[in-house]
Design a protein around this motif. Sequence first.
Motif, PDB file in Angstrom:
ATOM      1  N   GLY A 135       0.689  -1.049   0.049  1.00  0.00           N
ATOM      2  CA  GLY A 135       0.115  -0.091  -0.108  1.00  0.00           C
ATOM      3  C   GLY A 135       0.893   1.160   0.035  1.00  0.00           C
ATOM      4  N   ARG A 136       2.068   1.485   0.229  1.00  0.00           N
ATOM      5  CA  ARG A 136       3.008   2.424   0.292  1.00  0.00           C
ATOM      6  C   ARG A 136       3.024   2.937  -1.384  1.00  0.00           C
ATOM      7  NH1 ARG A 136       8.894   2.657   3.055  1.00  0.00           N
ATOM      8  NH2 ARG A 136       7.548   2.397   4.858  1.00  0.00           N
ATOM      9  N   ILE A 137       3.055   4.111  -1.469  1.00  0.00           N
ATOM     10  CA  ILE A 137       3.413   4.735  -2.478  1.00  0.00           C
ATOM     11  C   ILE A 137       4.492   5.935  -2.369  1.00  0.00           C
ATOM     12  CG2 ILE A 137       2.412   6.437  -4.164  1.00  0.00           C
ATOM     13  CD1 ILE A 137      -0.523   5.105  -3.574  1.00  0.00           C
ATOM     14  N   GLN A 138       5.413   5.812  -3.050  1.00  0.00           N
ATOM     15  CA  GLN A 138       6.771   6.708  -3.063  1.00  0.00           C
ATOM     16  C   GLN A 138       6.958   7.096  -4.543  1.00  0.00           C
ATOM     17  OE1 GLN A 138       9.292   4.054  -0.869  1.00  0.00           O
ATOM     18  NE2 GLN A 138      10.601   4.089  -2.735  1.00  0.00           N
ATOM     19  N   ASP A 139       7.893   8.192  -4.416  1.00  0.00           N
ATOM     20  CA  ASP A 139       8.444   8.720  -5.709  1.00  0.00           C
ATOM     21  C   ASP A 139       9.365   7.533  -6.415  1.00  0.00           C
ATOM     22  OD1 ASP A 139       7.230  11.093  -5.378  1.00  0.00           O
ATOM     23  OD2 ASP A 139       8.674  12.285  -4.615  1.00  0.00           O
ATOM     24  N   LEU A 140       9.437   7.522  -7.573  1.00  0.00           N
ATOM     25  CA  LEU A 140      10.186   6.735  -8.536  1.00  0.00           C
ATOM     26  C   LEU A 140      10.972   7.853  -9.383  1.00  0.00           C
ATOM     27  CD1 LEU A 140      11.267   3.562  -8.973  1.00  0.00           C
ATOM     28  CD2 LEU A 140       9.370   3.816 -10.850  1.00  0.00           C
ATOM     29  N   ARG A 141      12.460   7.731  -9.249  1.00  0.00           N
ATOM     30  CA  ARG A 141      13.305   8.519 -10.161  1.00  0.00           C
ATOM     31  C   ARG A 141      13.332   8.035 -11.415  1.00  0.00           C
ATOM     32  NH1 ARG A 141      16.549   9.388  -5.295  1.00  0.00           N
ATOM     33  NH2 ARG A 141      17.396   7.589  -6.094  1.00  0.00           N
ATOM     34  N   ASP A 142      13.446   8.739 -12.507  1.00  0.00           N
ATOM     35  CA  ASP A 142      13.833   8.257 -14.050  1.00  0.00           C
ATOM     36  C   ASP A 142      14.933   7.153 -13.776  1.00  0.00           C
ATOM     37  OD1 ASP A 142      12.180   9.761 -15.770  1.00  0.00           O
ATOM     38  OD2 ASP A 142      13.458  10.946 -16.258  1.00  0.00           O
ATOM     39  N   SER A 143      16.027   7.391 -13.163  1.00  0.00           N
ATOM     40  CA  SER A 143      16.960   6.354 -13.272  1.00  0.00           C
ATOM     41  C   SER A 143      16.835   5.160 -12.424  1.00  0.00           C
ATOM     42  CB  SER A 143      18.404   6.899 -12.410  1.00  0.00           C
ATOM     43  OG  SER A 143      17.829   7.489 -11.009  1.00  0.00           O
ATOM     44  N   GLU A 144      15.718   5.030 -11.828  1.00  0.00           N
ATOM     45  CA  GLU A 144      15.054   3.732 -10.993  1.00  0.00           C
ATOM     46  C   GLU A 144      14.044   2.911 -11.923  1.00  0.00           C
ATOM     47  OE1 GLU A 144      15.602   5.082  -6.487  1.00  0.00           O
ATOM     48  OE2 GLU A 144      13.936   5.884  -7.573  1.00  0.00           O
ATOM     49  N   ALA A 145      13.648   3.752 -12.858  1.00  0.00           N
ATOM     50  CA  ALA A 145      12.439   3.393 -13.534  1.00  0.00           C
ATOM     51  C   ALA A 145      12.829   2.195 -14.581  1.00  0.00           C
ATOM     52  CB  ALA A 145      11.574   4.241 -14.356  1.00  0.00           C
ATOM     53  N   VAL A 146      13.158   1.168 -14.139  1.00  0.00           N
ATOM     54  CA  VAL A 146      13.790   0.024 -14.913  1.00  0.00           C
ATOM     55  C   VAL A 146      12.844  -1.198 -14.719  1.00  0.00           C
ATOM     56  CG1 VAL A 146      15.449  -1.247 -15.931  1.00  0.00           C
ATOM     57  CG2 VAL A 146      15.837   1.239 -15.448  1.00  0.00           C
ATOM     58  N   ALA A 147      12.043  -1.533 -15.591  1.00  0.00           N
ATOM     59  CA  ALA A 147      11.171  -3.076 -15.247  1.00  0.00           C
ATOM     60  C   ALA A 147      12.348  -3.985 -14.826  1.00  0.00           C
ATOM     61  CB  ALA A 147      10.436  -3.339 -16.500  1.00  0.00           C
ATOM     62  N   GLY A 148      11.767  -4.812 -14.014  1.00  0.00           N
ATOM     63  CA  GLY A 148      12.578  -5.992 -13.478  1.00  0.00           C
ATOM     64  C   GLY A 148      13.681  -5.672 -12.336  1.00  0.00           C
ATOM     65  N   ARG A 149      13.828  -4.413 -12.094  1.00  0.00           N
ATOM     66  CA  ARG A 149      14.823  -3.942 -11.048  1.00  0.00           C
ATOM     67  C   ARG A 149      14.133  -4.411  -9.659  1.00  0.00           C
ATOM     68  NH1 ARG A 149      15.023   0.551  -7.594  1.00  0.00           N
ATOM     69  NH2 ARG A 149      17.037   1.372  -7.035  1.00  0.00           N
ATOM     70  N   LEU A 150      15.198  -4.776  -9.025  1.00  0.00           N
ATOM     71  CA  LEU A 150      14.870  -5.447  -7.587  1.00  0.00           C
ATOM     72  C   LEU A 150      15.179  -4.474  -6.532  1.00  0.00           C
ATOM     73  CD1 LEU A 150      16.448  -9.050  -8.085  1.00  0.00           C
ATOM     74  CD2 LEU A 150      14.074  -8.344  -8.289  1.00  0.00           C
ATOM     75  N   LEU A 151      14.422  -4.437  -5.588  1.00  0.00           N
ATOM     76  CA  LEU A 151      14.534  -3.764  -4.251  1.00  0.00           C
ATOM     77  C   LEU A 151      14.603  -4.733  -3.010  1.00  0.00           C
ATOM     78  CD1 LEU A 151      14.192  -0.804  -3.178  1.00  0.00           C
ATOM     79  CD2 LEU A 151      12.095  -1.287  -2.608  1.00  0.00           C
ATOM     80  N   ARG A 152      15.666  -4.453  -2.287  1.00  0.00           N
ATOM     81  CA  ARG A 152      15.560  -5.116  -0.993  1.00  0.00           C
ATOM     82  C   ARG A 152      15.045  -4.286   0.321  1.00  0.00           C
ATOM     83  NH1 ARG A 152      20.774  -7.225   2.254  1.00  0.00           N
ATOM     84  NH2 ARG A 152      21.139  -4.814   2.341  1.00  0.00           N
ATOM     85  N   HIS A 153      14.191  -4.515   0.907  1.00  0.00           N
ATOM     86  CA  HIS A 153      13.762  -3.955   2.114  1.00  0.00           C
ATOM     87  C   HIS A 153      14.230  -4.806   3.536  1.00  0.00           C
ATOM     88  CE1 HIS A 153      10.778  -2.986   5.484  1.00  0.00           C
ATOM     89  NE2 HIS A 153      11.112  -1.447   4.954  1.00  0.00           N
ATOM     90  N   VAL A 154      14.911  -4.126   4.393  1.00  0.00           N
ATOM     91  CA  VAL A 154      15.338  -4.805   5.670  1.00  0.00           C
ATOM     92  C   VAL A 154      14.538  -3.963   6.622  1.00  0.00           C
ATOM     93  CG1 VAL A 154      17.042  -5.392   7.114  1.00  0.00           C
ATOM     94  CG2 VAL A 154      17.467  -5.534   4.472  1.00  0.00           C
ATOM     95  N   HIS A 155      13.647  -4.780   7.402  1.00  0.00           N
ATOM     96  CA  HIS A 155      13.257  -4.201   8.848  1.00  0.00           C
ATOM     97  C   HIS A 155      13.832  -4.770   9.887  1.00  0.00           C
ATOM     98  CE1 HIS A 155       9.474  -2.912  11.032  1.00  0.00           C
ATOM     99  NE2 HIS A 155       9.800  -4.171  11.752  1.00  0.00           N
ATOM    100  N   LEU A 156      14.381  -3.752  10.728  1.00  0.00           N
ATOM    101  CA  LEU A 156      15.199  -4.015  12.060  1.00  0.00           C
ATOM    102  C   LEU A 156      14.464  -3.820  13.392  1.00  0.00           C
ATOM    103  CD1 LEU A 156      18.484  -2.832  10.574  1.00  0.00           C
ATOM    104  CD2 LEU A 156      17.687  -5.148  10.859  1.00  0.00           C
ATOM    105  N   HIS A 157      13.288  -3.221  13.148  1.00  0.00           N
ATOM    106  CA  HIS A 157      12.666  -2.735  14.398  1.00  0.00           C
ATOM    107  C   HIS A 157      11.899  -3.832  15.206  1.00  0.00           C
ATOM    108  CE1 HIS A 157      13.436   1.179  13.140  1.00  0.00           C
ATOM    109  NE2 HIS A 157      13.128   0.875  11.735  1.00  0.00           N
TER     110      HIS A 157
END
Length: 65
Positions: free
Chosen positions: A15-37
Amino acid sequence: MVNRNVRFVGGPLDGRIQDLRDSEAVAGRLLRHVHLHDGPKIETHYELHYTPETGWVYHLCGRRP
């Protein structure tokens, strides 16, 4: 540089919505999210997809090695 929105589907960022820069707008790009709290480290992975109907969306991926 053009900023656009990307939506997250699944996992802890669902449900989160955030900005995506031109340089990040590549289909197939992977993002790793680490939750430490408040407990053990939780690592999730998202893959970026684009369709004209939905725009840019990060979908939760299965477990990575």
